[in-house]
Write a protein that holds these residues in place. Structure first.
Motif, PDB file in Angstrom:
ATOM      1  N   PHE A  21      42.233 -53.073 -20.540  1.00 35.49           N
ATOM      2  CA  PHE A  21      43.628 -53.773 -20.435  1.00 35.49           C
ATOM      3  C   PHE A  21      43.767 -55.281 -21.171  1.00 35.49           C
ATOM      4  O   PHE A  21      42.830 -56.196 -20.967  1.00 35.49           O
ATOM      5  CB  PHE A  21      43.874 -54.069 -18.655  1.00 35.49           C
ATOM      6  N   HIS A  77      59.832 -59.760 -16.308  1.00 34.26           N
ATOM      7  CA  HIS A  77      58.840 -60.121 -17.047  1.00 34.26           C
ATOM      8  C   HIS A  77      58.827 -59.389 -18.193  1.00 34.26           C
ATOM      9  O   HIS A  77      58.792 -58.339 -18.745  1.00 34.26           O
ATOM     10  CB  HIS A  77      57.381 -59.679 -15.981  1.00 34.26           C
ATOM     11  N   GLU A  79      56.101 -59.494 -20.599  1.00 33.56           N
ATOM     12  CA  GLU A  79      54.893 -58.939 -21.048  1.00 33.56           C
ATOM     13  C   GLU A  79      55.116 -57.451 -21.619  1.00 33.56           C
ATOM     14  O   GLU A  79      55.678 -56.671 -21.002  1.00 33.56           O
ATOM     15  CB  GLU A  79      53.520 -59.329 -20.257  1.00 33.56           C
ATOM     16  N   ASP A  81      53.651 -54.805 -21.466  1.00 37.93           N
ATOM     17  CA  ASP A  81      53.378 -53.606 -20.698  1.00 37.93           C
ATOM     18  C   ASP A  81      54.382 -53.223 -19.671  1.00 37.93           C
ATOM     19  O   ASP A  81      54.526 -52.354 -19.209  1.00 37.93           O
ATOM     20  CB  ASP A  81      51.916 -53.749 -19.761  1.00 37.93           C
ATOM     21  N   HIS A  82      55.466 -54.202 -19.707  1.00 36.88           N
ATOM     22  CA  HIS A  82      56.610 -53.892 -18.865  1.00 36.88           C
ATOM     23  C   HIS A  82      58.060 -54.218 -19.760  1.00 36.88           C
ATOM     24  O   HIS A  82      58.959 -53.328 -19.327  1.00 36.88           O
ATOM     25  CB  HIS A  82      56.693 -54.888 -17.781  1.00 36.88           C
ATOM     26  N   HIS A 143      53.092 -65.191 -14.133  1.00 33.60           N
ATOM     27  CA  HIS A 143      51.800 -65.830 -14.934  1.00 33.60           C
ATOM     28  C   HIS A 143      52.462 -66.354 -16.321  1.00 33.60           C
ATOM     29  O   HIS A 143      51.482 -66.861 -17.108  1.00 33.60           O
ATOM     30  CB  HIS A 143      50.690 -65.419 -15.008  1.00 33.60           C
ATOM     31  N   ASP A 169      54.483 -58.769 -11.945  1.00 35.35           N
ATOM     32  CA  ASP A 169      53.183 -58.467 -11.607  1.00 35.35           C
ATOM     33  C   ASP A 169      52.411 -58.998 -10.567  1.00 35.35           C
ATOM     34  O   ASP A 169      51.551 -58.629 -10.092  1.00 35.35           O
ATOM     35  CB  ASP A 169      52.365 -59.390 -12.875  1.00 35.35           C
ATOM     36  N   TYR A 198      42.240 -58.030 -10.299  1.00 35.87           N
ATOM     37  CA  TYR A 198      43.526 -58.152 -11.202  1.00 35.87           C
ATOM     38  C   TYR A 198      43.803 -59.776 -11.006  1.00 35.87           C
ATOM     39  O   TYR A 198      44.283 -60.393 -11.761  1.00 35.87           O
ATOM     40  CB  TYR A 198      44.413 -57.408 -10.847  1.00 35.87           C
ATOM     41  N   HIS A 229      52.155 -52.902 -10.920  1.00 35.68           N
ATOM     42  CA  HIS A 229      50.972 -52.256 -11.173  1.00 35.68           C
ATOM     43  C   HIS A 229      50.718 -51.951  -9.735  1.00 35.68           C
ATOM     44  O   HIS A 229      50.362 -52.674  -8.708  1.00 35.68           O
ATOM     45  CB  HIS A 229      49.967 -53.201 -11.847  1.00 35.68           C
TER      46      HIS A 229
END
Ligand code: FEO
Length: 403
Positions: A21, A77, A79, A81-82, A143, A169, A198, A229
């Motif tokens: 990841f 968010h 980032e 991955d989303h 974050h 997240d 995580y 997640h």
């Protein structure tokens, strides 16, 4: 079709292919990218998934909506991955309006060049979908700077009102979802340690912003936490909030992490002596890691978990053994507070490791030194053996004293 509760559906995907990841963190059990649909008089999609998974994501959406359009996509968010599927969602649903805050949209222009159909929200703004309303709570630096969470609340006319927190997240966890989505429908045992790993590695640096976010949400009765997640939390909401509260305060359990590097076994032998002494002095929770074998993410998780840390490594190329140097660098970026710290090192012909570990602690880690550092030339002698025992005992006494 995976329904969470009235009018709310899971449309996320599993990634069991990725090895690391973010190119950093091992995924022995995969990871899920969670997204949700709120299907009311208006339809809102909450978050998207990594771009590679767009087609199964779209199929999940169509399974719920058929040909019905999406009115809003909420971006909690940015980032990728989303947010990675945002541009494709816009292509398939050209009328969709994208909800985010000012910082969200600054990033969206840079990542995806999306400029049109943006609805900017501020903290405490809301949008009504019908019987359900989305309330936006900005949680910067949990974050990333643009992070926010979305509370979905129901109108007073609904008999059994339920509140759903779309948390981004926050409260997320490594591990793919093997069939079930909600915690009460699965065995969660494998998720707890992965949730700690995580948190420690992804969010761990941002304890203060996490505490501020928890305070903003205090007093809200939440029925479901839908993170991006891992499982949807329902049965274990109190447990996961308590875990976040503890970890973000850097609170630790009594226990000791001993982490060492070793080339030919001499430094490892010293670690064993220290561990034995700490155990004989009463420490029950002792975990040991060879820094070259255990991925650092697991070691960092354990440093979040336990109060005591002793590290040791050889001197290499007149510096600190590389893997230990990297670990201490990673730990220094996490801002973990209040750990008890002991150290030892070895050398064959040029002493450096002990001084380098001391320098890391003085300049960056700023943990509480415990006991006398032990320096071993080539192999243990009766004198350095006794010093290792003394270090283990000193740490044990300090741990016992602090409870
Ligand atoms: Fe799962 Fe910060 O992205």
């Amino acid at each position: 079709m995976k329904q969470i509760t009235d009018k709310i559906y899971y449309v996320g995907v599993n990634d069991r292919n990725k090895t690391l990841f973010e190119g950093l963190w091992p995924l022995p059990n995969g990871v899920s990218y969670n997204a949700y649909l709120v299907v009311d008089e208006k339809v809102a999609l909450v978050d998207t998934v990594e771009m590679d998974f767009f087609m199964p994501f779209l199929e999940n959406i169509r399974e719920v909506l058929g040909d019905r359009p999406i009115d809003y996509v909420v971006v909690n968010h940015m980032e990728p991955d989303h947010s990675g599927s945002l541009a494709l969602i816009r292509k398939y649903y050209p009328e969709v309006q994208i909800i985010g805050n000012k910082k969200t949209f600054d990033m969206m222009r840079g990542f995806y060049q999306l400029e049109e159909g943006l609805v900017e929200v501020k903290n405490a703004d809301s949008i009504t979908l019908g019987s359900k309303t989305l309330n936006f709570v900005l949680t910067p630096m949990v974050h990333w700077p643009e992070t926010m969470v979305t509370l979905c609340v129901e109108s007073a006319a609904v008999p059994q009102q339920q509140t759903v927190l779309f948390s981004g997240d926050a409260f997320g966890c490594f591990g793919a979802l093997n069939g079930a989505i909600i915690d009460e429908k699965m065995n969660c045992d494998e998720f707890w340690a992965e949730m700690e790993r995580y948190y420690s590695n992804i969010v761990g640096k941002y304890g203060t912003p996490v505490q501020m976010a928890l305070k903003k949400l205090a007093g809200v009765k939440i029925d479901y936490i839908c993170s991006t997640h891992g499982p949807v939390w329902h049965q274990y909401i109190d447990k996961v909030i308590a875990m976040y509260d503890r970890l973000s305060k850097y609170e630790a359990e009594p226990g000791l992490v001993i982490c060492y590097g070793t080339m030919y076994g001499n430094t490892e032998r010293a670690a064993e002596v220290i561990a034995r002494a700490a155990s004989e002095a009463g420490v029950k929770n002792i975990v040991m890691h060879n820094v070259s074998k255990t991925h650092h993410s697991y070691i960092i998780r354990d440093v979040f978990r336990y109060k005591g840390l002793i590290v040791g490594a050889p001197t290499y190329n007149t510096g600190l053994y590389h893997e230990m140097d990297v670990l201490l660098s990673e730990l220094s970026q996490k801002d973990i507070k209040g750990r008890l710290f002991g150290w030892f090192g070895s050398y064959g012909w040029a002493s450096k490791a002990v001084a380098e570990i001391a320098r890391w602690n003085e300049e960056k880690l700023k943990y509480v030194p415990v006991g006398e550092p032990v320096e071993i030339k080539q192999s243990l002698t009766p004198e350095t053996f006794a010093q290792c025992e003394a270090l283990g005992r000193a740490m044990a006494e300090q741990l016992m004293a602090e409870g």
